[in-house]
Scaffold this motif. Structure first.
Motif, PDB file in Angstrom:
ATOM      1  N   MET A 120     -40.856 -16.292 -17.257  1.00 52.59           N
ATOM      2  CA  MET A 120     -40.243 -17.505 -16.725  1.00 52.59           C
ATOM      3  C   MET A 120     -39.833 -18.507 -17.808  1.00 52.59           C
ATOM      4  N   PRO A 121     -40.700 -18.897 -18.738  1.00 56.18           N
ATOM      5  CA  PRO A 121     -40.295 -19.906 -19.734  1.00 56.18           C
ATOM      6  C   PRO A 121     -39.060 -19.492 -20.533  1.00 56.18           C
ATOM      7  N   THR A 122     -39.024 -18.236 -20.954  1.00 58.60           N
ATOM      8  CA  THR A 122     -37.872 -17.755 -21.719  1.00 58.60           C
ATOM      9  C   THR A 122     -36.612 -17.757 -20.871  1.00 58.60           C
ATOM     10  N   ALA A 123     -36.728 -17.338 -19.607  1.00 59.30           N
ATOM     11  CA  ALA A 123     -35.567 -17.288 -18.726  1.00 59.30           C
ATOM     12  C   ALA A 123     -35.016 -18.685 -18.448  1.00 59.30           C
ATOM     13  N   VAL A 124     -35.907 -19.649 -18.229  1.00 62.49           N
ATOM     14  CA  VAL A 124     -35.460 -21.029 -17.996  1.00 62.49           C
ATOM     15  C   VAL A 124     -34.771 -21.571 -19.244  1.00 62.49           C
ATOM     16  N   GLU A 125     -35.322 -21.285 -20.396  1.00 61.99           N
ATOM     17  CA  GLU A 125     -34.724 -21.769 -21.637  1.00 61.99           C
ATOM     18  C   GLU A 125     -33.343 -21.163 -21.859  1.00 61.99           C
ATOM     19  N   ARG A 126     -33.163 -19.899 -21.493  1.00 62.70           N
ATOM     20  CA  ARG A 126     -31.834 -19.287 -21.599  1.00 62.70           C
ATOM     21  C   ARG A 126     -30.829 -19.988 -20.695  1.00 62.70           C
ATOM     22  N   MET A 127     -31.236 -20.333 -19.484  1.00 66.40           N
ATOM     23  CA  MET A 127     -30.336 -21.045 -18.578  1.00 66.40           C
ATOM     24  C   MET A 127     -30.011 -22.440 -19.116  1.00 66.40           C
ATOM     25  N   ARG A 128     -30.989 -23.058 -19.748  1.00 63.96           N
ATOM     26  CA  ARG A 128     -30.750 -24.379 -20.350  1.00 63.96           C
ATOM     27  C   ARG A 128     -29.746 -24.261 -21.506  1.00 63.96           C
ATOM     28  N   MET A 129     -29.909 -23.218 -22.310  1.00 57.41           N
ATOM     29  CA  MET A 129     -28.955 -22.982 -23.396  1.00 57.41           C
ATOM     30  C   MET A 129     -27.549 -22.777 -22.846  1.00 57.41           C
ATOM     31  N   LEU A 130     -27.446 -22.003 -21.771  1.00 53.88           N
ATOM     32  CA  LEU A 130     -26.137 -21.729 -21.186  1.00 53.88           C
ATOM     33  C   LEU A 130     -25.522 -22.997 -20.603  1.00 53.88           C
ATOM     34  N   SER A 131     -26.347 -23.839 -19.981  1.00 56.31           N
ATOM     35  CA  SER A 131     -25.819 -25.075 -19.383  1.00 56.31           C
ATOM     36  C   SER A 131     -25.249 -26.012 -20.439  1.00 56.31           C
ATOM     37  N   ASP A 132     -25.652 -25.827 -21.691  1.00 51.01           N
ATOM     38  CA  ASP A 132     -25.161 -26.659 -22.784  1.00 51.01           C
ATOM     39  C   ASP A 132     -24.088 -25.949 -23.601  1.00 51.01           C
ATOM     40  N   ALA A 133     -23.648 -24.758 -23.128  1.00 55.64           N
ATOM     41  CA  ALA A 133     -22.705 -23.956 -23.918  1.00 55.64           C
ATOM     42  C   ALA A 133     -21.606 -23.363 -23.047  1.00 55.64           C
ATOM     43  N   ILE A 134     -21.277 -24.019 -21.919  1.00 61.76           N
ATOM     44  CA  ILE A 134     -20.238 -23.520 -21.017  1.00 61.76           C
ATOM     45  C   ILE A 134     -19.156 -24.586 -20.897  1.00 61.76           C
ATOM     46  N   TYR A 135     -17.898 -24.161 -21.003  1.00 66.04           N
ATOM     47  CA  TYR A 135     -16.783 -25.085 -21.117  1.00 66.04           C
ATOM     48  C   TYR A 135     -15.605 -24.643 -20.256  1.00 66.04           C
ATOM     49  N   PHE A 136     -14.771 -25.615 -19.919  1.00 63.80           N
ATOM     50  CA  PHE A 136     -13.515 -25.352 -19.214  1.00 63.80           C
ATOM     51  C   PHE A 136     -12.498 -24.733 -20.172  1.00 63.80           C
ATOM     52  N   ARG A 137     -11.666 -23.863 -19.632  1.00 64.67           N
ATOM     53  CA  ARG A 137     -10.541 -23.286 -20.376  1.00 64.67           C
ATOM     54  C   ARG A 137      -9.371 -23.112 -19.430  1.00 64.67           C
ATOM     55  N   HIS A 138      -8.197 -23.616 -19.808  1.00 61.66           N
ATOM     56  CA  HIS A 138      -7.016 -23.329 -18.995  1.00 61.66           C
ATOM     57  C   HIS A 138      -6.780 -21.822 -19.027  1.00 61.66           C
ATOM     58  N   PRO A 144     -12.026 -20.217 -27.887  1.00 57.11           N
ATOM     59  CA  PRO A 144     -12.272 -20.267 -29.331  1.00 57.11           C
ATOM     60  C   PRO A 144     -12.694 -18.893 -29.847  1.00 57.11           C
ATOM     61  N   ALA A 145     -12.539 -18.693 -31.137  1.00 61.67           N
ATOM     62  CA  ALA A 145     -12.838 -17.382 -31.733  1.00 61.67           C
ATOM     63  C   ALA A 145     -14.258 -16.924 -31.439  1.00 61.67           C
ATOM     64  N   GLU A 146     -15.195 -17.852 -31.316  1.00 61.83           N
ATOM     65  CA  GLU A 146     -16.584 -17.491 -31.049  1.00 61.83           C
ATOM     66  C   GLU A 146     -16.907 -17.464 -29.556  1.00 61.83           C
ATOM     67  N   GLY A 147     -15.890 -17.697 -28.706  1.00 66.90           N
ATOM     68  CA  GLY A 147     -16.130 -17.837 -27.279  1.00 66.90           C
ATOM     69  C   GLY A 147     -16.045 -16.536 -26.498  1.00 66.90           C
ATOM     70  N   PHE A 148     -16.722 -16.519 -25.361  1.00 66.52           N
ATOM     71  CA  PHE A 148     -16.685 -15.422 -24.385  1.00 66.52           C
ATOM     72  C   PHE A 148     -15.943 -15.953 -23.162  1.00 66.52           C
ATOM     73  N   ALA A 149     -14.741 -15.453 -22.921  1.00 65.35           N
ATOM     74  CA  ALA A 149     -13.889 -15.990 -21.868  1.00 65.35           C
ATOM     75  C   ALA A 149     -14.407 -15.625 -20.483  1.00 65.35           C
ATOM     76  N   LEU A 150     -14.475 -16.640 -19.610  1.00 66.99           N
ATOM     77  CA  LEU A 150     -14.758 -16.494 -18.194  1.00 66.99           C
ATOM     78  C   LEU A 150     -13.494 -16.843 -17.421  1.00 66.99           C
ATOM     79  N   GLU A 151     -13.534 -16.737 -16.101  1.00 66.47           N
ATOM     80  CA  GLU A 151     -12.436 -17.244 -15.300  1.00 66.47           C
ATOM     81  C   GLU A 151     -12.367 -18.762 -15.490  1.00 66.47           C
ATOM     82  N   ALA A 152     -11.258 -19.236 -16.061  1.00 65.15           N
ATOM     83  CA  ALA A 152     -11.030 -20.671 -16.271  1.00 65.15           C
ATOM     84  C   ALA A 152     -12.120 -21.323 -17.117  1.00 65.15           C
ATOM     85  N   GLY A 153     -12.721 -20.581 -18.026  1.00 69.46           N
ATOM     86  CA  GLY A 153     -13.763 -21.166 -18.861  1.00 69.46           C
ATOM     87  C   GLY A 153     -14.162 -20.238 -19.987  1.00 69.46           C
ATOM     88  N   TYR A 154     -15.209 -20.642 -20.713  1.00 66.91           N
ATOM     89  CA  TYR A 154     -15.775 -19.796 -21.758  1.00 66.91           C
ATOM     90  C   TYR A 154     -17.169 -20.298 -22.087  1.00 66.91           C
TER      91      TYR A 154
END
Length: 298
Positions: A120-138, A144-154
């Motif tokens: 649990m602690p590790t899993a929660v920390e991963r979600m916290r990391m993700l919440s601080d590393a997700i961005y909008f993308r047209h 960005p070169a280091e980004g992983f593209a999602l639908e309308a984001g990365y």
């Protein structure tokens, strides 16, 4: 120069750490995974819509009617940037429903299952990391070169630490009997190569279906480099019931433990209605345009 690059009727799309060009107005659907869980765009007006979405999910979890899980609501854990994690459990295992908000007010949902109390602690920390590393993308803009593209984001998670995957399927409008699919995923071990499996008659579903359709013709079976990506290619055709069918495949075996050099499988296939390409040469030229457009966004 690739013929489609001079054709304004083609459009470049971004899937994970790769881009691929397809004819405009193709019907595209893609599934993105991080930490082994789907991450799905659910809102373009998160701060207005998300409170109601979260409250409805809490109610459903409390009643045992939540889609995709029988776990019951336990508590809410705030994450960064107004993102939220709903913790639910059944017996000794836990489930996360995670709602992530980007810098441009879009929102994504993840359901992460089968989390142990010890993890649990590790899993929660991963979600916290993700919440601080997700961005909008047209959608028309590259990540960005280091980004992983999602639908309308990365995302900008450490590309060396967490496995990612994308599966995309596209129905080609100008060739209604034709589809394109793309799979990229991090791997922990290598399997036999595309040609090795073919020669051993260990056929993938699309090739197996073609074998059943009629007598096949091998149009190509070779090693191939698509841009800087080395792999293997098989191109098959078959005639059945007065229709032409194709199964074209390209695979890159990938590097173990790498998100930037993952396993890649690109495929062109034919629906039951058959192909409308005028000839094998036309079908192969179309395939070459698609394959030659595949490239890393690094």
């Amino acid at each position: 120069m690739d013929s489609h690059l001079e054709n304004q009727n083609w459009k470049t799309h971004y899937f994970g750490r790769f881009s691929l060009s397809l004819p405009k107005d193709s019907e595209i659907s893609a599934d993105y995974k991080i930490f082994g869980a789907n991450i799905e765009l659910i809102s373009k007006n998160a701060r207005s819509e998300l409170p109601n979405i979260v409250n409805q999910q809490i109610d459903a979890l409390k009643k045992g009617t939540a889609k995709g899980t029988a776990h019951r609501y336990q508590k809410t854990i705030p994450l960064d940037n107004e993102s939220t994690l709903l913790l639910s459990h059944l017996t000794s295992l836990y489930t996360f429903n995670v709602y992530l908000i980007t810098n441009k007010n879009t929102a994504y949902h993840m359901m992460v299952r089968n989390i142990s109390e010890e993890g649990m602690p590790t899993a929660v920390e991963r979600m916290r990391m993700l919440s601080d590393a997700i961005y909008f993308r047209h959608p028309d803009s590259a990540p960005p070169a280091e980004g992983f593209a999602l639908e309308a984001g990365y995302t900008l998670l450490d590309k060396t630490r967490f496995y990612e995957s994308v599966y995309m399927g596209a129905q080609i409008k100008e060739h209604s009997g034709t589809y394109i699919s793309l799979l990229t995923k991090g791997i922990e071990e290598k399997e036999n190569t595309l040609i090795q499996r073919f020669e051993a008659k260990q056929y993938d579903a699309s090739v197996g279906d073609l074998m059943k359709a009629g007598t096949i013709t091998v149009l190509r079976k070779n090693k191939r480099t698509a841009r800087e990506i080395n792999g293997e290619e098989i191109a098959l055709s078959a005639n059945a019931d007065g229709k032409k069918f194709y199964a074209f495949q390209f695979e890159h075996e990938g590097t173990i433990g790498s998100n930037t050099r993952p396993y890649i499988a690109l495929e062109l296939g034919t629906h039951e209605k058959g192909s409308d390409f005028a000839s094998d040469e036309e079908a192969l030229a179309f395939w070459d345009d698609v394959l030659n457009s595949l490239r890393s966004t690094l």
